[in-house]
Design a protein around this motif. Structure first.
Motif, PDB file in Angstrom:
ATOM      1  N   GLU A 189       7.729  -4.964  17.768  1.00  0.00           N
ATOM      2  CA  GLU A 189       7.330  -5.192  16.366  1.00  0.00           C
ATOM      3  C   GLU A 189       5.851  -5.520  16.243  1.00  0.00           C
ATOM      4  O   GLU A 189       5.314  -6.355  16.950  1.00  0.00           O
ATOM      5  N   LEU A 190       5.205  -4.860  15.275  1.00  0.00           N
ATOM      6  CA  LEU A 190       3.782  -5.075  14.979  1.00  0.00           C
ATOM      7  C   LEU A 190       3.641  -5.768  13.628  1.00  0.00           C
ATOM      8  O   LEU A 190       4.559  -5.713  12.807  1.00  0.00           O
ATOM      9  N   PRO A 191       2.498  -6.398  13.357  1.00  0.00           N
ATOM     10  CA  PRO A 191       2.300  -7.045  12.052  1.00  0.00           C
ATOM     11  C   PRO A 191       2.229  -6.000  10.928  1.00  0.00           C
ATOM     12  O   PRO A 191       1.993  -4.820  11.164  1.00  0.00           O
ATOM     13  N   TRP A 192       2.401  -6.473   9.698  1.00  0.00           N
ATOM     14  CA  TRP A 192       2.215  -5.614   8.531  1.00  0.00           C
ATOM     15  C   TRP A 192       0.803  -5.020   8.574  1.00  0.00           C
ATOM     16  O   TRP A 192      -0.153  -5.696   8.948  1.00  0.00           O
TER      17      TRP A 192
ATOM     18  N   ASN B  12      -2.631   4.446  -3.108  1.00  0.00           N
ATOM     19  CA  ASN B  12      -2.463   3.587  -1.930  1.00  0.00           C
ATOM     20  C   ASN B  12      -0.974   3.373  -1.665  1.00  0.00           C
ATOM     21  O   ASN B  12      -0.246   2.896  -2.542  1.00  0.00           O
ATOM     22  N   PRO B  13      -0.496   3.711  -0.472  1.00  0.00           N
ATOM     23  CA  PRO B  13       0.937   3.544  -0.184  1.00  0.00           C
ATOM     24  C   PRO B  13       1.348   2.103   0.102  1.00  0.00           C
ATOM     25  O   PRO B  13       2.527   1.825   0.328  1.00  0.00           O
TER      26      PRO B  13
ATOM     27  N   PRO C  29       4.696  -2.353  -1.522  1.00  0.00           N
ATOM     28  CA  PRO C  29       3.527  -1.839  -2.251  1.00  0.00           C
ATOM     29  C   PRO C  29       2.338  -2.778  -2.122  1.00  0.00           C
ATOM     30  O   PRO C  29       2.460  -3.896  -1.622  1.00  0.00           O
ATOM     31  N   LEU C  30       1.197  -2.319  -2.606  1.00  0.00           N
ATOM     32  CA  LEU C  30      -0.005  -3.155  -2.635  1.00  0.00           C
ATOM     33  C   LEU C  30       0.283  -4.432  -3.421  1.00  0.00           C
ATOM     34  O   LEU C  30       0.900  -4.393  -4.479  1.00  0.00           O
ATOM     35  N   ALA C  31      -0.140  -5.569  -2.882  1.00  0.00           N
ATOM     36  CA  ALA C  31       0.111  -6.859  -3.540  1.00  0.00           C
ATOM     37  C   ALA C  31      -0.629  -6.923  -4.873  1.00  0.00           C
ATOM     38  O   ALA C  31      -1.571  -6.169  -5.132  1.00  0.00           O
ATOM     39  N   SER C  32      -0.195  -7.860  -5.720  1.00  0.00           N
ATOM     40  CA  SER C  32      -0.820  -8.027  -7.035  1.00  0.00           C
ATOM     41  C   SER C  32      -2.235  -8.598  -6.887  1.00  0.00           C
ATOM     42  O   SER C  32      -2.595  -9.151  -5.846  1.00  0.00           O
TER      43      SER C  32
END
Length: 671
Positions: A300-303, A239-240, A346-349
């Motif tokens: 700008e777009l959201p994450w 997962n990026p 990166p992917l959150a914890s």
């Protein structure tokens, strides 16, 4: 729910006279539990006292242990606490509707960490997060059921799905098969290609099947609410994470044949302009972007992560590798985009995502799966046995067309079913009468849906009965849960008793309060007092204008306001002013000057003060209204002590000195 109840009063009473304390849960209290003390006809065991002491301290280390005095103080507080709980029970406070409602609500919250459902939920959350470490790329072919499908229709669809799977496995192009057979409305545009996605972005059976495939593998038919799917996994990769991008959009209009060419030429010109060093992205976006929601903020777009946007847009966004990098024009169903990478992460914890994952899981089909698993485990664990003939008779007695269960009691009474057992849990029978009472109390939400009212309510009755069996099991066999529930139960009772007999009484018993004040007047006296305006000089330049203003002025209330107005040209940080009537013994600055009317100046602890004194008042008694708050506080303590004294007379108390000595040996150090 009253947050006041959260055992703060209990802990306050128990540790008010001792340091923070915590007992190691591995410390054995006794091979054979012995009572620590008896209050009335109830034995109280040492584990409860130790639980109360164990909030914030382990007694494994010598420096963490209590002194002998602290131990005795805590033991006395614990005894007083148990006496009050016993009195509340004697008064029937534990039987009131309000108490039962409060306690039930607390118990539901308290048991959440201990129950099967929570354990299974956590397993699903962790599985979803583990799957999120990868993104998968899949194609699918969907075969829907016809309207009002019969069993034969469903079998026919399944067989068709099997044939398609065989043809794909034999080498026929999956895309061609999708275009020919798939009934997914999006197949015309995506040819069955779903792009990359990750956990919690597809319905659960579909996700579950995909994550069990290897790249190139084709699944057996997968049943979801949409129909049967045949799935081919194309790829899986790490997962990026997420990206934040900005974009410039030039829209196309499917109804206008010329808009495609115009949009392509326009986006090409914009892209060429953006290659020049002196071109501002923000200006170009504001001038030309046709996304009205983002053009004024640079596009700008959201994450977002994989599977959240259109496939073509997403692939281009995740294909950018450097912050500020701009993509070549990208075509989507909206038109043409140029995308700029703003940031990536990166992917959150797991800890960061746990609550959001739980919320999503409880909203999708996993929730029903978890409930089914919970019930299956409960039925096995608690020896659930149905009495099928009685259940059938009870169901048959209710009209299939009935939209409610009105007259249930009369219906079953007429057929002599009330005493019949519907099912047993650990050999304890639940009768038709129990079921009728459950329906009549109407304390739960029951969704009937496609089921008959009987089946919906009976299912809920079984579920509730099994939950009650699990709770009883926890109370009997889980010491932590049992002690925690008892602590909250007794805490509510203690609060209610204290509120009725001490706190509220002190506020409402005006006659008693004044009588207490009259008999303890010597405790409520003023020391010598004086009127004073006290100015603390914080900057040297403030001293002269302050003295100049106060010179020859007598003290009078409101002088502070006049002084502050006069000093409006000075910084408010260069001085501080207070005025009023002060007890001399409580004001260090007043102890350093002569208490007489007039303007004086003094330095105390290197701080300069200018003081203007007014009238002086000798020491003397306070009026009731001048000390009402303190009198109420003292009266409450008096009522509390009186209550404890009365309870010690009313209840027989026995202390097991051997057990007390054993506990003392664990928690008291060699001070």
């Amino acid at each position: 729910m009253k947050t006041t109840y959260q055992c703060l009063w209990v802990l306050g009473l128990l540790v008010a006279c001792s340091p923070n304390s915590k007992v190691s849960q591995s410390t054995p209290l006794s091979d054979e539990p012995q009572y620590l003390l008896t209050v009335g006809n109830e034995n109280v065991f040492a584990e409860e006292f130790m639980h109360m002491l164990s909030k914030n301290r382990a007694f494994d280390k010598e420096e963490d242990k209590l002194s002998k005095t602290e131990f005795e103080e805590n033991f006395e507080l614990f005894l007083n606490y148990k006496l009050k709980v016993k009195e509340a029970e004697a008064l029937g406070m534990d039987e009131s509707v309000e108490f039962q409602r409060e306690f039930t609500a607390f118990k539901e919250d308290l048991k959440q960490p201990y129950i099967l459902e929570t354990s299974l939920q956590e397993g699903e959350i962790r599985k979803a997060y583990a799957r999120m470490q990868e993104v998968v790329h899949a194609q699918h072919i969907l075969l829907r059921f016809p309207a009002n499908a019969s069993r034969e229709d469903s079998v026919a669809v399944y067989r068709m799905a099997l044939k398609i799977k065989e043809r794909a496995s034999d080498g026929e192009a999956f895309t061609v098969l999708a275009m020919e057979y798939s009934q997914d409305p999006s197949v015309k545009s995506n040819k069955g290609d779903l792009g990359y996605f990750t956990s919690l972005q597809m319905v659960y059976p579909f996700e579950d099947a995909v994550y069990q495939l290897k790249p190139g593998q084709i699944s057996d038919p997968v049943l979801t609410d949409f129909g049967y799917h045949v799935i081919k996994l194309l790829d899986r990769k790490p997962n990026p994470g997420q990206v934040k991008v900005s974009h410039i959009l030039i829209r196309t209009d499917p109804a206008d044949p010329l808009s495609e060419d115009r949009a392509r030429r326009k986006i090409t010109d914009i892209y060429a302009a953006l290659q020049k060093e002196d071109t501002s992205w923000e200006e170009v976006c504001q001038l030309f972007s046709e996304d009205t929601n983002t053009k004024e903020k640079g596009g700008e777009l959201p994450w977002f992560g994989v599977g959240a946007f259109l496939k073509e847009f997403e692939e281009a966004a995740f294909g950018l590798s450097e912050i500020g990098e701009i993509s070549s024009p990208v075509k989507t169903s909206y038109g043409y985009h140029i995308i700029r990478l703003e940031d990536e992460k990166p992917l959150a914890s797991y800890e960061e995502m746990e609550e959001s994952l739980k919320s999503k899981i409880l909203r999708d089909s996993r929730s029903g799966l978890i409930n089914s698993q919970v019930m299956a485990i409960q039925k096995s664990r608690y020896q659930f046995r149905e009495n099928t003939p009685v259940i059938t008779a009870a169901r048959t007695a209710i009209s299939e067309q009935s939209k409610s269960l009105k007259d249930l009691r009369n219906t079953y009474t007429a057929q002599n079913l009330m005493d019949s057992t519907l099912f047993t849990i650990e050999e304890h029978g639940k009768t038709v009468a129990d079921f009728v009472g459950f329906v009549e109390r109407d304390e739960v939400v029951v969704k009937v849906g496609k089921r008959t009212p009987f089946d919906a309510w009976f299912g809920k009755f079984v579920e509730t009965s099994l939950d009650q069996a699990e709770e009883a099991d926890l109370l009997a066999n889980n010491d932590d849960f049992r002690l925690l529930v008892n602590e909250y139960r007794e805490g509510i009772l203690l609060f209610n008793l204290m509120n009725e007999r001490v706190w509220q009484r002190a506020l409402t018993d005006t006659a008693g309060l004044k009588e207490y004040f009259a008999s303890h007047r010597d405790q409520y006296t003023w020391g010598a007092r004086t009127e004073a305006l006290i100015v603390s000089v914080l900057a040297p330049e403030a001293a002269a204008p302050i003295k100049a203003f106060l010179t020859d002025k007598p003290y009078q209330p409101g002088l502070k306001t006049s002084l502050v107005d006069h000093l409006d040209s000075l910084s408010t940080l260069s001085y501080q002013v207070e005025e009023g009537v002060f007890e001399v013994e409580n004001k260090p600055v007043l102890q350093e000057i002569e208490i007489q009317s007039g303007l004086q100046e003094v330095t105390v602890k290197n701080k300069r003060y200018i003081v203007l004194l007014g009238k002086q008042y000798p020491a003397g008694p306070k009026a009731f209204e001048e000390t009402r708050g303190k009198v109420i506080q003292d009266y409450q303590e008096h009522l509390n002590e009186t209550l404890i004294s009365l309870l010690k007379q009313n209840f027989i108390i026995q202390v097991n000195e051997d057990e007390k000595a054993r506990v003392e040996n664990i928690v008291v150090g060699q001070h």
